[in-house]
Design a protein around this motif. Sequence first.
Motif, PDB file in Angstrom:
ATOM      1  N   ASP A  89       0.816  -1.213   0.000  1.00 50.64           N
ATOM      2  CA  ASP A  89       0.000   0.000   0.000  1.00 50.64           C
ATOM      3  C   ASP A  89       0.847   1.259   0.000  1.00 50.64           C
ATOM      4  O   ASP A  89       0.472   2.280  -0.589  1.00 50.64           O
ATOM      5  CB  ASP A  89      -0.942   0.006   1.209  1.00 50.64           C
ATOM      6  CG  ASP A  89      -2.053  -1.028   1.080  1.00 50.64           C
ATOM      7  OD1 ASP A  89      -2.273  -1.497  -0.054  1.00 50.64           O
ATOM      8  OD2 ASP A  89      -2.676  -1.360   2.104  1.00 50.64           O
ATOM      9  N   ARG A 105       0.459   4.285  -2.682  1.00 53.42           N
ATOM     10  CA  ARG A 105       0.185   5.674  -2.291  1.00 53.42           C
ATOM     11  C   ARG A 105       1.208   6.628  -2.910  1.00 53.42           C
ATOM     12  O   ARG A 105       0.844   7.703  -3.410  1.00 53.42           O
ATOM     13  CB  ARG A 105       0.187   5.810  -0.765  1.00 53.42           C
ATOM     14  CG  ARG A 105      -1.006   5.151  -0.078  1.00 53.42           C
ATOM     15  CD  ARG A 105      -1.120   5.604   1.373  1.00 53.42           C
ATOM     16  NE  ARG A 105       0.042   5.223   2.166  1.00 53.42           N
ATOM     17  CZ  ARG A 105       0.179   4.051   2.788  1.00 53.42           C
ATOM     18  NH1 ARG A 105      -0.775   3.131   2.696  1.00 53.42           N
ATOM     19  NH2 ARG A 105       1.259   3.783   3.503  1.00 53.42           N
ATOM     20  N   LEU A 123       6.094  10.268   2.388  1.00 59.38           N
ATOM     21  CA  LEU A 123       5.360   9.073   2.790  1.00 59.38           C
ATOM     22  C   LEU A 123       6.302   7.933   3.183  1.00 59.38           C
ATOM     23  O   LEU A 123       5.861   6.939   3.760  1.00 59.38           O
ATOM     24  CB  LEU A 123       4.464   8.601   1.640  1.00 59.38           C
ATOM     25  CG  LEU A 123       3.423   9.602   1.121  1.00 59.38           C
ATOM     26  CD1 LEU A 123       2.711   9.025  -0.093  1.00 59.38           C
ATOM     27  CD2 LEU A 123       2.429   9.947   2.211  1.00 59.38           C
TER      28      LEU A 123
END
Length: 295
Positions: A136, A140, A168
């Motif tokens: 994930d 993202r 991130l």
Amino acid sequence: MRSLPKRVLVVRDSSPADPGRDGLYSPAELYDVTPYADSLDSRAYAWAIEEHSPESLLSRALHDEGVDQALGRWCADRDLVGVMGGHAALRGSEVYVAAARLGRLLGRGHTVATGGGPGAMEAANLGASLAGADEDALDRALAVLAEVPTFRPSIDDWVASAWRAKALVTDPAASLGVPTWHYGHEPPNLFATAIAKYFRNAQREAILLQVCDAGIVFLPGAGGTVQEVFQDACENYYAAEDKVAPMVLVGARYWTETLPAWPLLEALARGRAMERHVHLVDSVEEAAALVGEGD
């Protein structure tokens, strides 16, 4: 016979890149200010284009030697695998996403090295930085980057989206970028944690292939990637069997029809120590498995 007076070269301070440099770059150093036109990376490129005096040539040689020495120290205890591919791969494209997933797979067992530029190189460094993260996290980051597919027309927008995606990544795995100011119109990507940026492209090309002792995966690309395929092939052609590193070309149709490098590579390898170390596959998963096996 009278001897001619020797000319003393003085390295002037006009070079934006320190000729006494003794370490690799970080993204924050190259992108030290905004807008990009005022950054160290941009100023060094402009200087390299404009300055051709003996003093400036000496400054570049000294800078590149310092980077070279620093790179040797950085690579000393690492097992590096290269990912080569086209700079034109757009963020969000199938090719870009595949390169990112390849970088993530390879980064689990190796340190990933690329040419340090945009496109497939950026994607591989991105994926490598997330080698320890879940799927994930990569999705993202890819979604953020896809909002600005290319550095044209605005490098500033391209860089800003990279900083957002980079935020991130809480604990990025180490990876290497080896770009050059010879291709200064292509900005370096921000996802390599260490950047060995050279003025001299010939030196940079040779060093990049040399440090990838665990092998190289070649994604679809154009002139530069084809050059790297056969430059690496030449090294393997003359190498002893225990020194041959795997070469894996991804994309059977691409490498046999679009740019048919594979038939020549296969013929070149036939009967040589390198023969069992060259591979043509259709997926990044197959490529990662081959390099992981060290075949």
